[in-house]
Design an enzyme around this catalytic site. Structure first.
Site, PDB file in Angstrom:
ATOM      1  N   HIS A  28      53.008 -20.060  44.788  1.00 50.67           N
ATOM      2  CA  HIS A  28      54.020 -19.328  45.557  1.00 50.67           C
ATOM      3  C   HIS A  28      55.109 -18.681  44.687  1.00 50.67           C
ATOM      4  CE1 HIS A  28      56.657 -22.856  45.466  1.00 50.67           C
ATOM      5  NE2 HIS A  28      56.037 -23.502  46.409  1.00 50.67           N
ATOM      6  N   HIS A  82      55.757 -36.329  51.383  1.00 51.12           N
ATOM      7  CA  HIS A  82      56.326 -34.976  51.474  1.00 51.12           C
ATOM      8  C   HIS A  82      55.329 -34.083  52.214  1.00 51.12           C
ATOM      9  CE1 HIS A  82      57.898 -31.163  50.267  1.00 51.12           C
ATOM     10  NE2 HIS A  82      57.240 -31.020  49.136  1.00 51.12           N
ATOM     11  N   GLU A  84      54.946 -30.719  52.257  1.00 43.54           N
ATOM     12  CA  GLU A  84      54.444 -29.440  51.730  1.00 43.54           C
ATOM     13  C   GLU A  84      52.928 -29.535  51.533  1.00 43.54           C
ATOM     14  OE1 GLU A  84      56.624 -27.755  48.423  1.00 43.54           O
ATOM     15  OE2 GLU A  84      55.840 -25.755  48.905  1.00 43.54           O
ATOM     16  N   ASP A  86      50.586 -28.636  49.611  1.00 42.66           N
ATOM     17  CA  ASP A  86      49.814 -29.004  48.414  1.00 42.66           C
ATOM     18  C   ASP A  86      49.580 -30.520  48.376  1.00 42.66           C
ATOM     19  OD1 ASP A  86      52.619 -28.954  48.071  1.00 42.66           O
ATOM     20  OD2 ASP A  86      52.454 -28.943  45.894  1.00 42.66           O
ATOM     21  N   HIS A 149      62.601 -32.126  47.496  1.00 47.09           N
ATOM     22  CA  HIS A 149      63.217 -30.842  47.714  1.00 47.09           C
ATOM     23  C   HIS A 149      62.998 -30.294  49.137  1.00 47.09           C
ATOM     24  CE1 HIS A 149      59.676 -27.924  47.193  1.00 47.09           C
ATOM     25  NE2 HIS A 149      59.131 -29.104  47.228  1.00 47.09           N
ATOM     26  N   TYR A 195      59.427 -26.858  35.767  1.00 53.86           N
ATOM     27  CA  TYR A 195      59.341 -27.330  37.153  1.00 53.86           C
ATOM     28  C   TYR A 195      60.741 -27.556  37.711  1.00 53.86           C
ATOM     29  CZ  TYR A 195      57.291 -29.584  41.184  1.00 53.86           C
ATOM     30  OH  TYR A 195      56.903 -29.869  42.467  1.00 53.86           O
ATOM     31  N   HIS A 228      52.400 -34.082  40.718  1.00 58.46           N
ATOM     32  CA  HIS A 228      51.847 -33.026  39.864  1.00 58.46           C
ATOM     33  C   HIS A 228      51.928 -33.473  38.400  1.00 58.46           C
ATOM     34  CE1 HIS A 228      51.918 -29.953  43.045  1.00 58.46           C
ATOM     35  NE2 HIS A 228      53.170 -30.257  43.303  1.00 58.46           N
TER      36      HIS A 228
HETATM   37 FE1  FEO Z   1      56.899 -29.569  47.367  1.00 57.54          FE
HETATM   38 FE2  FEO Z   1      54.264 -30.130  45.286  1.00 57.54          FE
HETATM   39  O1  FEO Z   1      55.086 -29.753  46.934  1.00 57.54           O
END
Ligand code: FEO
Length: 402
Positions: A28, A82, A84, A86, A149, A195, A228
């Site tokens: 993104h 979380h 999101e 991914d 976040h 990051y 990640h």
């Molecule tokens: Fe905020 Fe890696 O997703």
């Protein structure tokens, strides 16, 4: 894809069953030039838990990885740190596989957000800070990390093993067969810095509070498992200390001259300004916006003491790449910086005012007056740019002497 490799056992009975996304280059708008990984963790005890999932397209690989350790149907519960996608995109598939009645633990906000992403009627169990979940001999404690976040973000701590599952926190967009900090060395810190600069910078005040809270709670951390990149097991204190430093946003003796150019006039100005800054002993780098990705620029911005922005005037506006970086940077809320504007123009010259407006909104200390040159810089114009650079260099030195 990690091929036929068996999932890595982090400590006895704890496996990384996540996947590598080797070829993603645009996350993104963030340039992931070394791919990324979506980590997910399988914890074996009397009960079996899965911590987080992966991007939807990798769901089959996640199931394949789990199957190398246990029958996925034997998973008793899932934790989603979380929403999101991914990390949650694989949830519908995994819940379908293990049984949609199995408990899915997430924050209160997570329960709301996941339900907005996935229509299935899942068995949400909302948990708050301090709540525990026992697997038998191992216990999870939850710690909400709102707005770090996303509003739903939380950390999960495995008490007996002193392992923190930190979701996006302490992560890096990096795909590799190295899965631990000690296998890759210092270079991973640059990925972690990128990051932080591009995902977390605007939440720095919350991160300072969170780090304080972790200290106050006396949370001992032997291993950090982010969602990640590599796992921090050799020296988790190193990445925690790096976060404390980045969150503080203390400016360093470093300046960036960020610009775009049409017929090289603004570029000539950029080079003269950079030379003037360097003449004051301040490390500086000219950054051409069509040669650097915005996320790499932002990584440099993180610790720079001065941000100088140059743009030609195009159709009474900023050059589009300059608008792009200013919008992006403003959203990430960098602090404690000197700012300055410059640019060439043909007949109207609005760019300087537009840049200064943005820098003021970011609360940078503006160096006035800006330098604006019509058409092509002559020797006098170049000298003015050099002197402007020296003035900026002196201001950086003064800022650091305070
Ligand atoms: Fe905020 Fe890696 O997703």
């Amino acid at each position: 894809m990690r091929g036929n490799m068996k999932p890595i056992e982090i400590v006895k009975g704890l496996y990384d069953v996540g996947v590598s996304d080797w070829n993603i280059r645009d996350f993104h708008g963030y340039s992931t030039n070394q791919g990324t990984s979506y980590n997910a963790f399988l914890v074996l005890d009397d009960k079996i838990a899965l911590v987080d999932t992966v991007k939807k397209e990798f769901s089959d690989q996640l199931i394949e990885n789990i199957s190398k350790i246990v029958d996925p149907k034997s998973i008793d519960c899932v934790i989603s740190n979380h929403t999101e996608m991914d990390h949650s995109g694989g949830l519908p598939r995994i819940m379908h596989k293990i049984g949609e009645d199995k408990p899915l633990y997430c924050s209160k906000m997570g329960a709301k957000h996941l339900a907005r992403h996935f229509p299935q009627n899942l068995n949400y169990h909302a948990v708050g800070t301090g709540e525990e979940l026992s697997l038998g001999n191992r216990t999870f404690t939850f710690l909400e990390t709102r707005m770090i976040h996303w509003p739903d973000s939380m950390f999960t701590y495995l008490k007996e093993d002193k392992i923190l599952f930190s979701s996006d926190g302490f992560g890096q967009h990096y795909a590799g067969y190295e899965k631990f900090d000690d296998q890759i060395g210092e270079e991973i810190l640059e990925h972690a810095k990128k990051y932080y600069a591009n995902i977390l910078l605007l939440y720095s005040p919350l991160i300072i509070n969170l780090l304080r809270k972790v200290t106050d709670l006396g949370l001992e951390i032997d291993i950090i498992c982010p969602d990640h990149g590599v796992i921090w097991r050799k020296d988790p204190g190193k990445i925690i200390a790096a976060y404390a430093k980045w969150a503080e946003q203390k400016p360093e003796k470093k300046a960036l001259v960020i610009y775009d150019t049409m017929w090289r006039s603004t570029e000539i100005m950029a080079e003269e300004i950079a030379a003037g800054i360097a003449d004051e002993g301040v490390p500086v780098r000219p950054i051409h916006l069509r040669k650097y990705h915005r996320s790499d620029v932002m990584t440099e911005v993180l610790d720079a003491g001065a941000i100088i922005i140059g743009s030609p005037t195009l159709n009474n506006q900023l050059f589009p790449t300059v608008s792009d970086i200013l919008t992006y940077m403003k959203g990430l809320k960098p602090k404690n910086k000197i700012g300055a504007a410059f640019g060439s123009y043909g007949w109207s010259g609005e760019s300087i005012g537009l840049i200064n407006n943005e820098l003021k909104e970011m609360k940078f200390d503006i160096i006035d007056p800006s330098v604006k040159i019509q058409y092509v810089p002559d020797e006098e114009g170049k000298a003015a740019c050099f002197e402007f650079g020296k003035k900026i260099g002196k201001a950086v030195n003064d800022l650091l002497a305070e």
